[in-house]
Design a protein around this motif. Sequence first.
Motif, PDB file in Angstrom:
ATOM      1  N   LYS A   1      32.180  47.426  38.722  1.00  0.00           N
ATOM      2  CA  LYS A   1      32.506  47.319  37.461  1.00  0.00           C
ATOM      3  C   LYS A   1      33.849  47.737  37.238  1.00  0.00           C
ATOM      4  O   LYS A   1      34.554  47.428  36.417  1.00  0.00           O
ATOM      5  N   SER A   2      34.552  48.541  38.186  1.00  0.00           N
ATOM      6  CA  SER A   2      35.847  48.823  37.993  1.00  0.00           C
ATOM      7  C   SER A   2      37.006  47.850  38.689  1.00  0.00           C
ATOM      8  O   SER A   2      36.614  47.243  39.530  1.00  0.00           O
ATOM      9  N   PRO A   3      38.075  47.752  37.800  1.00  0.00           N
ATOM     10  CA  PRO A   3      39.046  47.106  38.410  1.00  0.00           C
ATOM     11  C   PRO A   3      39.480  47.237  39.921  1.00  0.00           C
ATOM     12  O   PRO A   3      40.454  46.430  40.346  1.00  0.00           O
ATOM     13  N   THR A   4      39.116  48.377  40.394  1.00  0.00           N
ATOM     14  CA  THR A   4      39.715  48.600  41.584  1.00  0.00           C
ATOM     15  C   THR A   4      38.760  47.921  42.736  1.00  0.00           C
ATOM     16  O   THR A   4      39.255  47.773  43.734  1.00  0.00           O
ATOM     17  N   THR A   5      37.710  47.366  42.161  1.00  0.00           N
ATOM     18  CA  THR A   5      36.682  46.479  43.157  1.00  0.00           C
ATOM     19  C   THR A   5      37.792  45.273  43.641  1.00  0.00           C
ATOM     20  O   THR A   5      38.367  44.698  42.750  1.00  0.00           O
ATOM     21  N   THR A   6      37.779  45.124  45.135  1.00  0.00           N
ATOM     22  CA  THR A   6      38.061  44.057  45.458  1.00  0.00           C
ATOM     23  C   THR A   6      37.096  42.778  46.178  1.00  0.00           C
ATOM     24  O   THR A   6      35.837  43.467  46.210  1.00  0.00           O
ATOM     25  N   GLN A   7      37.740  41.733  46.589  1.00  0.00           N
ATOM     26  CA  GLN A   7      36.397  40.670  46.937  1.00  0.00           C
ATOM     27  C   GLN A   7      36.042  41.197  48.409  1.00  0.00           C
ATOM     28  O   GLN A   7      35.115  40.694  48.783  1.00  0.00           O
ATOM     29  N   GLU A   8      36.520  42.339  49.049  1.00  0.00           N
ATOM     30  CA  GLU A   8      35.868  42.912  50.150  1.00  0.00           C
ATOM     31  C   GLU A   8      34.754  43.594  50.127  1.00  0.00           C
ATOM     32  O   GLU A   8      33.796  43.916  51.013  1.00  0.00           O
ATOM     33  N   ASP A   9      34.736  44.542  48.796  1.00  0.00           N
ATOM     34  CA  ASP A   9      33.864  45.629  48.833  1.00  0.00           C
ATOM     35  C   ASP A   9      32.452  45.424  48.665  1.00  0.00           C
ATOM     36  O   ASP A   9      31.650  45.845  49.074  1.00  0.00           O
ATOM     37  N   ARG A  10      32.197  44.259  47.688  1.00  0.00           N
ATOM     38  CA  ARG A  10      31.078  43.783  47.213  1.00  0.00           C
ATOM     39  C   ARG A  10      30.018  43.109  48.624  1.00  0.00           C
ATOM     40  O   ARG A  10      29.025  43.641  48.878  1.00  0.00           O
ATOM     41  N   PRO A  11      30.769  42.242  49.278  1.00  0.00           N
ATOM     42  CA  PRO A  11      29.874  41.814  50.211  1.00  0.00           C
ATOM     43  C   PRO A  11      29.498  42.739  51.518  1.00  0.00           C
ATOM     44  O   PRO A  11      28.656  42.605  52.041  1.00  0.00           O
ATOM     45  N   ILE A  12      30.362  43.775  51.839  1.00  0.00           N
ATOM     46  CA  ILE A  12      30.150  44.874  52.481  1.00  0.00           C
ATOM     47  C   ILE A  12      29.002  45.552  51.942  1.00  0.00           C
ATOM     48  O   ILE A  12      28.133  45.941  52.719  1.00  0.00           O
ATOM     49  N   ALA A  13      29.167  46.118  50.765  1.00  0.00           N
ATOM     50  CA  ALA A  13      28.097  46.738  50.285  1.00  0.00           C
ATOM     51  C   ALA A  13      27.028  46.086  50.232  1.00  0.00           C
ATOM     52  O   ALA A  13      25.565  46.707  50.643  1.00  0.00           O
ATOM     53  N   GLU A  14      26.733  44.915  50.307  1.00  0.00           N
ATOM     54  CA  GLU A  14      25.503  43.971  50.037  1.00  0.00           C
ATOM     55  C   GLU A  14      24.874  44.040  51.703  1.00  0.00           C
ATOM     56  O   GLU A  14      23.699  44.340  51.844  1.00  0.00           O
TER      57      GLU A  14
ATOM     58  N   ALA B   1      45.262  52.067  56.330  1.00  0.00           N
ATOM     59  CA  ALA B   1      44.919  51.911  54.822  1.00  0.00           C
ATOM     60  C   ALA B   1      44.892  50.575  54.520  1.00  0.00           C
ATOM     61  O   ALA B   1      45.703  49.571  54.945  1.00  0.00           O
ATOM     62  N   GLU B   2      43.899  50.059  53.453  1.00  0.00           N
ATOM     63  CA  GLU B   2      43.979  48.916  53.335  1.00  0.00           C
ATOM     64  C   GLU B   2      43.888  48.834  51.579  1.00  0.00           C
ATOM     65  O   GLU B   2      43.283  49.933  51.025  1.00  0.00           O
ATOM     66  N   PRO B   3      44.259  47.704  51.060  1.00  0.00           N
ATOM     67  CA  PRO B   3      44.020  47.679  49.595  1.00  0.00           C
ATOM     68  C   PRO B   3      42.804  47.385  49.043  1.00  0.00           C
ATOM     69  O   PRO B   3      42.455  46.176  48.304  1.00  0.00           O
ATOM     70  N   VAL B   4      41.777  48.178  49.333  1.00  0.00           N
ATOM     71  CA  VAL B   4      40.734  47.883  48.873  1.00  0.00           C
ATOM     72  C   VAL B   4      39.929  48.867  47.977  1.00  0.00           C
ATOM     73  O   VAL B   4      40.665  49.810  47.804  1.00  0.00           O
ATOM     74  N   GLY B   5      38.683  48.704  47.603  1.00  0.00           N
ATOM     75  CA  GLY B   5      38.137  49.724  46.247  1.00  0.00           C
ATOM     76  C   GLY B   5      37.710  50.996  47.027  1.00  0.00           C
ATOM     77  O   GLY B   5      37.592  51.992  46.321  1.00  0.00           O
ATOM     78  N   CYS B   6      37.730  51.107  48.292  1.00  0.00           N
ATOM     79  CA  CYS B   6      36.882  52.466  48.849  1.00  0.00           C
ATOM     80  C   CYS B   6      37.225  52.564  50.390  1.00  0.00           C
ATOM     81  O   CYS B   6      37.539  51.837  51.142  1.00  0.00           O
ATOM     82  N   THR B   7      37.320  53.927  50.612  1.00  0.00           N
ATOM     83  CA  THR B   7      37.620  54.335  52.163  1.00  0.00           C
ATOM     84  C   THR B   7      36.619  53.533  53.018  1.00  0.00           C
ATOM     85  O   THR B   7      36.856  52.977  54.127  1.00  0.00           O
ATOM     86  N   ALA B   8      35.505  53.644  52.542  1.00  0.00           N
ATOM     87  CA  ALA B   8      34.267  53.347  53.512  1.00  0.00           C
ATOM     88  C   ALA B   8      34.104  51.754  53.654  1.00  0.00           C
ATOM     89  O   ALA B   8      33.782  51.303  54.723  1.00  0.00           O
ATOM     90  N   THR B   9      35.025  51.238  52.952  1.00  0.00           N
ATOM     91  CA  THR B   9      34.933  49.579  52.961  1.00  0.00           C
ATOM     92  C   THR B   9      36.012  49.433  54.476  1.00  0.00           C
ATOM     93  O   THR B   9      35.799  48.706  55.139  1.00  0.00           O
ATOM     94  N   VAL B  10      36.894  50.253  54.553  1.00  0.00           N
ATOM     95  CA  VAL B  10      37.784  50.163  55.648  1.00  0.00           C
ATOM     96  C   VAL B  10      37.139  50.617  57.080  1.00  0.00           C
ATOM     97  O   VAL B  10      37.028  50.146  58.051  1.00  0.00           O
ATOM     98  N   LEU B  11      36.374  51.750  56.821  1.00  0.00           N
ATOM     99  CA  LEU B  11      35.487  52.284  57.846  1.00  0.00           C
ATOM    100  C   LEU B  11      34.583  51.480  58.224  1.00  0.00           C
ATOM    101  O   LEU B  11      34.242  51.157  59.473  1.00  0.00           O
ATOM    102  N   TYR B  12      33.742  50.725  57.508  1.00  0.00           N
ATOM    103  CA  TYR B  12      32.957  49.495  57.896  1.00  0.00           C
ATOM    104  C   TYR B  12      33.579  48.402  58.899  1.00  0.00           C
ATOM    105  O   TYR B  12      33.074  48.143  59.857  1.00  0.00           O
ATOM    106  N   LYS B  13      34.945  48.218  58.483  1.00  0.00           N
ATOM    107  CA  LYS B  13      35.524  47.179  59.582  1.00  0.00           C
ATOM    108  C   LYS B  13      36.092  48.065  60.804  1.00  0.00           C
ATOM    109  O   LYS B  13      35.821  47.462  61.724  1.00  0.00           O
TER     110      LYS B  13
END
Lengths: 308, 308
Positions: B154-167, B113-125
Amino acid sequence: MSINKTLVFGHINPDTDSIMSSLVMANLENQLGNEAKAVRLGNINKETEYVLNYLNMSAPELVSDVADGQNVILVDHNEKTQTAQNIENAVVKKVIDHHTMNFVAPYQLYYRAEPVGCTATVLYKMYKEYDVPITKNIALMMLSAIVSDTLLFKSPTTTQEDRPIAEKLAKIAEVDLTTYGTALLKAGTDLSDYTPAQVINIDSKLFEKGGKKFKIAQINTADIDGVFKDKVYFEAAINDEIKKENLDLYVFAATDILNSNSKIISLGNDSGIVEKAYGVTLDNNTALLENVVSRKKQMLPKILENLD
Amino acid sequence: MSINKTLVFGHINPDTDSIMSSLVMANLENQLGNEAKAVRLGNINKETEYVLNYLNMSAPELVSDVADGQNVILVDHNEKTQTAQNIENAVVKKVIDHHTMNFVAPYQLYYRAEPVGCTATVLYKMYKEYDVPITKNIALMMLSAIVSDTLLFKSPTTTQEDRPIAEKLAKIAEVDLTTYGTALLKAGTDLSDYTPAQVINIDSKLFEKGGKKFKIAQINTADIDGVFKDKVYFEAAINDEIKKENLDLYVFAATDILNSNSKIISLGNDSGIVEKAYGVTLDNNTALLENVVSRKKQMLPKILENLD
């Protein structure tokens, strides 16, 4: 102690994995730019002392509790019964572990556990993932933890991931795996400086299930008869603890690292559980458990299973 | 269903992350040589349907419980109240998550588990760590999950890891992040096919603390007044559930994805908690919560805090 610097620690009654993984994880955090410091929740055992002497290092600072709001990282454990006092008022930022789980956090955190033989095996993979260099000293720390937890790959807790990683680490550390590993395990069997009350607490863990409280303590030895010369003193020390901590059962296991057996002392109202669990008869509170060397895989589950 | 093939699933009332992360994790397992199959614990919502249609895929098979001894992997959740029935007799092999934790397992497992915005962010890693290729379709699945969970960052659950991975994922998926993301979120606001009783269950989660049981349901909308035209029907449906499930509190939040507010309906004996928690006054059971869009960060903690 500052609550700004994250404290990294293993379980109470720390073994080599708990101490080494604290140091290795604190180093990883520092390399990643997160200020962290390894501390310990108990005395250093002889095996761990051997590693620290080998590296000419001093032991991490001893602490017993954590401050309110303190950031902490738990390695090699996750359960409340095995961690620092006041943990409920600290903030657990990360957990790196390889044990069964009983963990609650009302906030998001980094939790990484894998079903492998040693926390250091997980840490090796994290160093690779984050591309942080493994120095000669860090390699020896991880290697020592793996040798200790797997009894040089003789324990059934050993997985197919532990040995290849240990082999890589031995190369980086520039040691012969078998020679170093054997010397390390042997150093851990030296009980000469301990009182009986200390011996039973070198590596004891408290467990709870359904209102029952029990401890399983374990030491490694190459001289099982020598250990049992002090049997009456161990029994007295164990009975003291049972009374003081209201335990239902105390199992003390002396594990013969040469022949891969364990001779146990079982005391407490539920001492008979080991008879059911292993099909043995306690003779004057003791029994030999053939091919049993792992608390995690061969003792704890059997006792949990047979607990009323 | 065979218990040999590992089943991968997200939480009940699955959202886009739960469905997509199940598919993405099952693919990772299969690529690593572990037979796995994604299933789901509830109906597909309109947003998820948009992704499946985009990829011309059908939804994972629907299940409600798991067989004794079934190997399972949990994604996007870990708590008992949010998972399959009979989970206590299954074997949880892995958990991949980004939520608060309340998890017990009497055996070792892989838990990440990681303190990020989405499970998929962890899965990417994890794909990166295991060096498994991210195909165009897998990238779109992960991307959709991140857009959904972070409300396009836009949600405050967004972390600095989510957006670069989404991009990075948008590039692999060959879509424009903002165009695709906006269309996806908009698809999720279509309530035309739902009855009021269905609307409140599109994304509701049950929580328990100190003997209190409560649900927080959430929908996204671009037309908050349109949603509240059906207020009396929602109230009737909510009161039915409160009665049926013995709830102390039911908070239904319609989140305005254009203005980043949430308008809530609060019912149950503890409905007043939201007044204390947000300093608002319920007007006919409703209140507007300014700048509140995240159940995880802005609703659940406030309610837990104010629960007696």
